[in-house]
Design a protein around this motif. Sequence first.
Motif, short mmCIF file in Angstrom:
data_model
loop_
_atom_site.label_atom_id
_atom_site.label_comp_id
_atom_site.label_asym_id
_atom_site.label_seq_id
_atom_site.Cartn_x
_atom_site.Cartn_y
_atom_site.Cartn_z
N HIS A 1 -8.46 -2.26 -1.86
CA HIS A 1 -8.09 -3.30 -2.83
C HIS A 1 -6.58 -3.48 -2.77
O HIS A 1 -5.89 -2.77 -2.03
CB HIS A 1 -8.57 -2.95 -4.24
CG HIS A 1 -8.03 -1.68 -4.82
ND1 HIS A 1 -8.20 -0.46 -4.25
CD2 HIS A 1 -7.30 -1.44 -5.95
CE1 HIS A 1 -7.63 0.48 -5.00
NE2 HIS A 1 -7.06 -0.09 -6.03
N ASP B 1 -0.54 1.06 -5.07
CA ASP B 1 -0.62 2.40 -4.47
C ASP B 1 -1.49 2.42 -3.21
O ASP B 1 -1.64 3.46 -2.57
CB ASP B 1 -1.11 3.44 -5.49
CG ASP B 1 -2.39 3.03 -6.20
OD1 ASP B 1 -2.55 1.83 -6.51
OD2 ASP B 1 -3.24 3.91 -6.44
N HIS B 2 -2.04 1.26 -2.84
CA HIS B 2 -2.86 1.16 -1.63
C HIS B 2 -2.25 0.18 -0.64
O HIS B 2 -2.45 0.32 0.57
CB HIS B 2 -4.28 0.69 -1.99
CG HIS B 2 -4.93 1.62 -2.97
ND1 HIS B 2 -5.89 2.51 -2.61
CD2 HIS B 2 -4.70 1.82 -4.30
CE1 HIS B 2 -6.24 3.24 -3.68
NE2 HIS B 2 -5.53 2.82 -4.71
N ASP C 1 -10.90 3.60 -5.15
CA ASP C 1 -10.60 4.04 -6.52
C ASP C 1 -11.83 4.12 -7.40
O ASP C 1 -11.83 3.67 -8.54
CB ASP C 1 -9.58 3.08 -7.14
CG ASP C 1 -8.18 3.39 -6.69
OD1 ASP C 1 -8.03 4.14 -5.70
OD2 ASP C 1 -7.23 2.90 -7.32
N HIS D 1 -10.56 8.22 -10.68
CA HIS D 1 -9.13 8.52 -10.88
C HIS D 1 -8.92 9.90 -11.45
O HIS D 1 -7.81 10.43 -11.43
CB HIS D 1 -8.49 7.48 -11.80
CG HIS D 1 -8.37 6.12 -11.19
ND1 HIS D 1 -9.42 5.22 -11.19
CD2 HIS D 1 -7.36 5.51 -10.53
CE1 HIS D 1 -9.04 4.11 -10.56
NE2 HIS D 1 -7.80 4.27 -10.15
N HIS E 1 -7.95 9.04 -4.91
CA HIS E 1 -7.28 9.81 -5.98
C HIS E 1 -8.00 11.12 -6.29
O HIS E 1 -7.86 11.66 -7.39
CB HIS E 1 -7.15 8.94 -7.24
CG HIS E 1 -6.35 7.68 -6.97
ND1 HIS E 1 -5.07 7.72 -6.47
CD2 HIS E 1 -6.66 6.37 -7.10
CE1 HIS E 1 -4.63 6.47 -6.31
NE2 HIS E 1 -5.57 5.64 -6.68
ZN LIG Z 1 -5.34 3.52 -6.71
#
Ligand SMILES: [Zn+2]
Length: 335
Positions: A150, A154-155, A258, A261, A305
């Motif tokens: 996505h 953070d990706h 994700d 988490h 994560h």
């Molecule tokens: Zn993430």
Amino acid sequence: MRQSTAAALRGALVAPLVALALAVPAALVTAPAEAAPPAQMKTQAPGFYRMALGDFEVTALYDGFVDLDRKLLKGASAEDVQSLLARMFLDNTPGVQTAVNAYLVHTGQNLVLVDAGTAKAFGPNLGFIVDNIRAAGYDPAQVDAVLLTHLHPDHANGLLTPDGKIAFPNAEVRVAKADADFWLSEEIAAKAPADAQAFFKMARNAVAPYVATGKLKPYAEGETLLPGVTVVAEPGHTPGHSGYLFTSKDQSILVWGDLVHSHSVQFARPEIAMEFDVDQTQAIATRKKVFADAAAQKLWVAGAHLPFPGIGHVRTEGNGYAWVPVEYGPIRTDR
Ligand SMILES: [Zn+2]
């Protein structure tokens, strides 16, 4: 007998030394009886972990960590969440340490990176994907496809170097059309709440040089991307959130992005959502379905994560599930 002799001998040697040390002023004592050890290293092992999957090779890459506040977990009381964390010996100060992982899969035909980490957008504890690709023996220029689960920062931020250049010069970047249509739309961004604006802007910035060079290729539902890879739609966290199922011989691994988490909370209680889920209800339904499928099929899974390397299995436990992490070891090709 031997021990007491040794002890007696030690006593005989040590006692005069102690007497001497006491007798001599401190300033005159120059060296201890044994050399001091070297300074502590204060560094960790390189952030990669490798396993074989049929004829494929999967390398987990560590981008770093964030401390997530437990208040970001939604749908349970603070006491419930705290007791689930405590059960796993996890501390919420300054937040729960949460890994950011990416995965490099060598299929024999392609070198595929799933997610790219954060680059340096979130401080010094993150942004080590490129370093760890190199530590693992590859070069970012050898990556020929980046599959994004996505378009969260953070990706996707790691698609660029810290100075804003293309980090994977020979790669096509693939992301579900539903995610591209959402995060790259200035129209949707304009209507989004103020605190979500930054997410839209970071997504647009991260892919901009790839868009400019025709290297960003959003894919439609059902499209085949590469040999040995199947897209698994996992909507909820974001509209086009997707996992990638890699299959070689009789083995498969689902790199699921994700879906989780907080491993300490969401395996036991998959109905607990995350603040960042665009649609929490849909994210919960997706998590339950993927957990059920992964447990039934005894699939390898890998999560962005989950505690590094984030590879393992899901099994049922009571009314929920439990995480079974992979064990460190050499590359096994004999099973
Ligand atoms: Zn993430």
